[in-house]
Design an enzyme around this catalytic site. Structure first.
Site, PDB file in Angstrom:
ATOM      1  N   LYS A  43       6.003 -51.769  25.202  1.00 32.38           N
ATOM      2  CA  LYS A  43       7.416 -51.455  25.437  1.00 32.38           C
ATOM      3  C   LYS A  43       7.503 -49.944  25.651  1.00 32.38           C
ATOM      4  O   LYS A  43       7.805 -49.184  24.737  1.00 32.38           O
ATOM      5  CB  LYS A  43       8.269 -51.876  24.248  1.00 32.38           C
ATOM      6  N   ASP A  56       1.295 -54.237  21.020  1.00 30.96           N
ATOM      7  CA  ASP A  56       2.253 -53.220  21.437  1.00 30.96           C
ATOM      8  C   ASP A  56       1.526 -51.946  21.859  1.00 30.96           C
ATOM      9  O   ASP A  56       0.394 -51.697  21.444  1.00 30.96           O
ATOM     10  CB  ASP A  56       3.195 -52.862  20.271  1.00 30.96           C
TER      11      ASP A  56
END
Length: 411
Positions: free
Chosen positions: A222, A200
């Site tokens: 994200k 991430d």
């Protein structure tokens, strides 16, 4: 005559009598390992530290509350002599020699028949470091060597290539708030053993540079309200690589189960029959405020803290947060993912009774080199965010603890 080095050996003490003389700091350090080894420990001492006394109260050791007496080493396999009475130590050492009981002397290693190595463990391996002779023995030196070896084994940097652990499946690793030093030891070791890392944006990015060239790194960033890798695509990537027999690490920021959609990934893996190990991480909800000097609780100020997601506004039908209840709480409110919604959040809290002058702190990029703290109140926070150009990721702390400093007087 040349001095001979000590002969290293591992003692199997399960169910065997071990006598410890003295209940001070030496005993406090050594007793846990003897208890863990399953030894039948007899402690002989008139007094003991509170920690040692607690071991006796818990039934982990037997305590004779008196000084050493001749015969106390009867039936012992091993003895630790650590009293502050030189005469008692010498007498006990002589008894040990007469009965062929291996004996450690904390006061005089030259008179002992055994030495305690500096020990540490990592993933089922015990590291024990001894100096070659009694002369020039420096416990700090052996402890430093022990620590270096254990650290290398723990983080995967000290593993023989043909013995490198590699377990197919997925490890869901919480990488902590951003500082690479704040990932857990287990998380770092699993990274070192990985074939594939799916990372991430909020994971500790600096750790990726340490990975060997053969490791495939997949960007699952994200970015808020921008380009992202759909959760289904992440789940599929985890499953596909694991089904190929690879060791996969899903590196996430903070803790996988604190607004990290970690359980969704665990469920997808379980449905596919893929084994998954969850490694907790240090949550940014606590660590980032701490890094900025804010305690989420403080005696006389806050006896509770509540962590909520601010990724949807209070008036959004998708919100699961009881904002009126949040306004009534007297403790600390920590909001994650709420930078662009903080105006609405502040309005709602004030509307339901929270004082407009309630202190607010926004900590951006917490624990990293780019960390900065911006202070405001509920009444001013929306404008402050705009004026100071606060951007995510930022942890928002609401409550009186924001004003607590190292010089704040205790209530």
């Amino acid at each position: 005559m040349a001095e001979h080095p000590a002969y290293p050996v591992g003692l199997r003490l399960t169910g065997r009598r071990v006598v410890v003389l003295g209940g001070g700091q030496v005993a406090q350090r050594r007793l846990p390992a003897l208890i863990a080894a399953g030894a039948d420990v007899l402690l002989v001492t008139p007094e003991a530290t509170p920690s040692v006394e607690a071991m006796a109260d818990a039934g982990e050791i037997t305590w004779l509350r008196r000084p050493y007496a001749e015969g106390d080493l009867s039936g012992a396999w091993y003895a630790l002599i650590a009293t502050d009475d030189a005469a008692a130590n010498a007498a006990a050492s002589a008894e040990a020699e007469a009965h062929r009981v291996w004996c450690v002397r904390s006061d005089d290693a030259d008179q002992a028949t055994a030495w305690t190595p500096a020990t540490g463990t990592s993933e089922g391996v015990t590291v024990a470091v001894l100096t070659t002779s009694a002369r020039g023995r420096d416990p700090r030196h052996t402890a430093a060597i022990r620590d270096a070896v254990v650290a290398g084994l723990s983080d995967g940097t000290l593993v023989a290539p043909h013995h490198r652990t590699r377990t197919p499946g997925v490890a869901l690793v919480g990488g902590g708030p951003g500082d690479p030093d704040l990932i857990t030891v287990r998380g770092r070791r699993l990274l070192a053993e990985a074939d594939v890392v799916i990372a991430d944006r909020l994971g500790p990015r600096d750790l990726l540079a340490e990975l060997p060239p053969h490791v495939e790194v997949i960007d699952a960033a994200k970015i808020p309200y921008g380009r992202y890798m759909a959760q289904e695509a992440i789940n599929n990537a985890l499953i596909e690589h694991a089904q190929q027999g690879k060791s996969v690490v899903r590196l996430k920021g903070g803790d996988p189960f604190v607004f990290g959609r970690g359980m969704e990934e665990v469920q997808a893996l379980a449905e596919a029959g893929i084994p998954c190990t969850v490694v907790p991480g240090i949550s940014s909800s606590i660590s980032v405020p701490a890094a900025a000097g804010i305690p989420v609780t403080h005696r006389g100020v806050a006896h509770e803290f509540t962590v909520v997601s601010g990724h949807v506004a209070p008036d959004d039908a998708r919100s699961l947060v009881d904002w009126p209840a949040m306004a009534r709480l007297r403790g600390t409110l920590v909001v994650l993912m709420g930078v662009d919604k903080i105006g609405k959040i502040a309005e709602t809290l004030i509307a339901h009774g929270k004082a407009p002058e309630t202190p607010v702190a926004l900590v951006q990029e917490g624990t990293t080199a780019a960390q900065r703290r911006v202070d405001a109140t509920l009444a001013t926070v929306a404008e402050t965010v705009r004026a100071e150009a606060v951007k995510p990721p930022a942890v928002i702390v609401i409550g009186a603890v924001v004003d607590v400093t190292p010089t704040t007087e205790q209530p």
